[in-house]
Design an enzyme around this catalytic site. Structure first.
Site, PDB file in Angstrom:
ATOM      1  N   GLU A 205      -8.405  21.695  -4.744  1.00  0.00           N
ATOM      2  CA  GLU A 205      -8.752  20.464  -5.497  1.00  0.00           C
ATOM      3  C   GLU A 205      -7.742  20.377  -6.674  1.00  0.00           C
ATOM      4  O   GLU A 205      -7.255  19.312  -6.526  1.00  0.00           O
ATOM      5  CB  GLU A 205     -10.157  19.633  -5.438  1.00  0.00           C
TER       6      GLU A 205
ATOM      7  N   THR B 238     -13.627  16.991  -9.238  1.00  0.00           N
ATOM      8  CA  THR B 238     -14.365  16.298  -9.024  1.00  0.00           C
ATOM      9  C   THR B 238     -15.512  16.968  -9.053  1.00  0.00           C
ATOM     10  O   THR B 238     -17.279  16.286  -8.849  1.00  0.00           O
ATOM     11  CB  THR B 238     -14.444  15.580  -7.882  1.00  0.00           C
TER      12      THR B 238
ATOM     13  N   SER C 176     -17.774  24.381  -5.094  1.00  0.00           N
ATOM     14  CA  SER C 176     -17.834  24.612  -6.576  1.00  0.00           C
ATOM     15  C   SER C 176     -19.039  23.560  -6.151  1.00  0.00           C
ATOM     16  O   SER C 176     -20.053  23.790  -7.258  1.00  0.00           O
ATOM     17  CB  SER C 176     -16.884  23.520  -7.126  1.00  0.00           C
TER      18      SER C 176
END
Length: 461
Positions: free
Chosen positions: A237, A300, A372
Site C-alpha cells: 500500500e 491505512t 499489517s
C-alpha cells in the site's frame, strides 16, 4: 457474500453524498489546519497534469473496470458465502459475542474480520475471473493478506506476477488481450501507466480508503508540501501511495518520527540521516530544504493512536521552528485513518481492558502473518501484558498443545499453548484482521475445542 449491515450503511452514506458507491465522500477528509496559500510558481505548476489527474484519465478508458460485472454477481456472492461464512461466528454474534462449548468459553471482539473494502475487493476479483472466461488473468500482488483468499485465486488459475527483486516485478508474461487485477492495496502509478499502454483489461479492486490517502498526498503536491507517510516503506500500500507523491519520507513508528522531528527543529548530520532513511525517501530527497513544509498521511492499516501521536509531534516541531503563529503555514494534516482499522482496534482494546473481569487466559488474533492491520491488533494486548497469539490459520494449533504464532517482532515461534488444559476450563478472547474471513476464525476455534476435548479424555483415561 452479502455485505453486512455496517457495510451497507457505509455504502449508503457514500451514495447519499453523490459519490460513487465505492468512493469515500470528500467531506470525510477534513483538514485540521486551514489550507496553505500558494506562491505564483506553485500556481503555474498546478496547471500541469498531476499524477492523480493522469490516474483519472486511465480510469475513464473502456478497458478499466471498477464497478464489477453484474451478470456474474449472484454466482460470486453464493461462492463467497460458501467459502467464507461461519455458523459458529454467527452464533457468537447472536449470543452477545459469547459462547461456551466443550470446556472453552469464547469472548469475540465486537468488531472483527472482513471490512466492506476487502469484501468488495474479493468480489471484484472473483467477478473478473468469471466475466473473462478463456482469458489469462494476472494479479500484480496478493489480493489481500490472507492465505485462504490467495490460495483460492491460485485455484482459479489467476497468475500472480513474479517479483524479481526489491520493488521490481516481471510484467513480460502479461500478453495482448490479457486481464490484470489490481489488488486491494492498489498499484503504483508506474504500473498503472504501463497497463494503460498495453492492450489489456484492468480490474481495479483498490480499497477506497487507500484512494482517499492518494487524494491527500495529491493535495500535498499541489500545495508544495513534502509528504510524511506513517507506514512501512516496503508495504504494497505504501509503495503505491508514495508513487503518487513528489517529495516524501516514510516513518514506520514513533522512533523514526522523533528522528524526523529532531531534524526539522535542529538539523543534524545530513549524511547519516539520509543513510538511515535511504529506502524510505523520494529520489533526490534533501532534508535541509524539503522539511520546511510537510503534510501527514498514513498507511491505512497502521495503529491509529500512533498516527495521531506522530501528527502532534510534527505540529509541535513546526511550532518550535517557526513559532505558534506561523506553524499553520508549515504543517497540514488530514484524517486518513481507515474506519474499519480503527473499529477493530477499539474492539480489542475493550477486550484487553476487561480481560481481568472476564478471566481471559489469552487472546487469539487470527489473520495473515504479513497483514499489517492484524499485526497491529496483536500489539494492543501485548503492550498491555495480556497473553496473546497471532496465528494465520487453524493449522497453527497443534494436537500436542503447541501453538505456532507470529510475535510482535515478526518472528515465527512455536511454544506450549494452553496452561493446565487437562484440568481447567479455558476462557479466551478472539478477534481477526480486516482481511480474515469468519471461516478462518471458526476453524481456529474448532481446533481449540478439539484440543480441549482430547486432553480431558486423556486425563480421565
Amino acid at each position: 457474500m452479502k455485505f453486512t449491515t455496517t457495510s451497507i450503511a457505509a455504502i449508503a452514506a457514500l451514495v447519499s453524498t453523490g459519490s460513487h458507491a465505492f468512493t469515500p465522500s470528500q467531506h470525510t477528509t477534513r483538514a485540521t489546519l486551514r489550507p496553505l496559500s500558494m506562491s505564483s510558481t506553485e500556481a503555474v505548476e498546478e496547471k500541469k497534469p498531476t499524477k492523480k489527474e493522469k490516474r483519472l484519465q486511465f480510469m475513464k478508458t473502456p478497458t478499466f473496470h471498477r464497478r464489477g460485472f453484474k451478470e456474474v454477481r449472484e454466482s460470486v456472492e453464493n461462492n463467497m458465502q460458501e467459502q467464507f461464512e461461519s455458523e459458529l461466528v454467527g452464533e457468537l454474534k447472536s449470543n452477545d459475542f459469547v459462547i461456551e462449548k466443550d470446556g472453552v468459553k469464547v469472548h469475540l471482539a465486537k468488531d472483527f474480520g472482513f471490512c466492506w473494502g476487502v469484501e468488495r475487493s474479493i468480489a471484484l476479483a472473483y467477478e473478473a475471473v468469471e466475466h473473462f472466461p478463456g482469458k489469462t488473468v494476472h494479479i500484480t500482488n496478493e489480493l489481500i493478506h490472507n492465505p485462504e483468499v490467495n490460495d483460492k485465486l491460485h485455484d482459479m488459475d489467476v497468475q500472480f506476477i513474479e517479483k524479481i527483486g526489491e520493488g521490481k516485478k516481471d510484467f513480460s508474461k502479461v500478453g495482448d488481450g490479457d486481464v490484470v487485477i489490481l489488488p486491494a492495496f492498489g498499484a503504483s502509478f508506474e504500473e498503472m501507466s504501463l497497463f494503460d499502454e498495453k492492450n489489456v483489461d484492468v480490474v481495479d479492486t483498490t480499497c477506497p480508503w487507500v484512494s482517499k490517502v492518494w487524494n491527500t498526498v495529491d493535495q500535498h503536491q499541489r500545495k508544495g508540501l513534502t509528504s510524511v507517510i506513517h507506514g512501512k516503506y516496503a508495504h504494497e500500500e505504501t509503495v503505491a501511495t508514495v508513487s503518487f507523491c513528489e517529495d516524501y519520507i516514510c516513518v514506520k513508528d514513533m522512533k523514526e518520527a522523533q528522528m524526523l522531528a529532531d531534524y526539522i527543529v535542529n538539523g543534524g548530520d545530513k549524511e547519516a540521516f539520509l543513510k538511515y532513511f535511504e529506502k524510505a525517501v523520494s529520489k533526490g530527497f534533501d532534508p535541509d530544504t524539503m522539511l520546511d513544509k510537510v503534510g501527514l498521511a498514513n498507511q491505512t492499516t497502521m495503529y491509529k493512536k500512533e498516527t495521531r501521536a506522530i501528527g502532534q509531534m510534527m505540529q509541535k516541531a513546526m511550532m518550535k521552528k517557526f513559532g505558534p503563529v506561523d506553524a499553520k503555514d508549515h504543517y497540514l494534516e488530514f484524517d486518513t485513518i481507515c474506519d474499519a482499522t480503527q473499529e477493530r482496534q477499539d474492539a480489542i482494546h475493550e477486550l484487553v481492558e476487561n480481560s481481568d473481569e472476564l478471566g481471559l487466559d489469552f487472546i487469539l488474533v487470527v489473520g495473515g502473518w504479513d497483514s499489517s492491520n492484524t499485526a497491529h491488533l496483536l500489539e494492543i494486548p501485548q503492550k498491555a501484558g495480556v497473553r496473546s497469539f497471532h496465528i494465520n490459520k487453524a493449522d497453527c494449533i497443534g494436537a500436542d498443545n503447541t501453538i505456532t504464532h507470529r510475535t510482535m517482532s515478526g518472528e515465527i515461534v512455536t511454544e506450549k499453548f494452553i496452561e493446565d488444559v487437562e484440568n481447567k476450563d479455558v476462557v479466551m478472547g478472539v478477534t481477526s484482521g480486516a482481511s480474515t474471513p469468519d471461516k478462518a476464525v471458526q476453524d481456529s476455534l474448532s481446533s481449540i475445542f478439539l484440543l480441549k476435548k482430547m486432553n480431558e479424555a486423556s486425563a480421565s483415561a
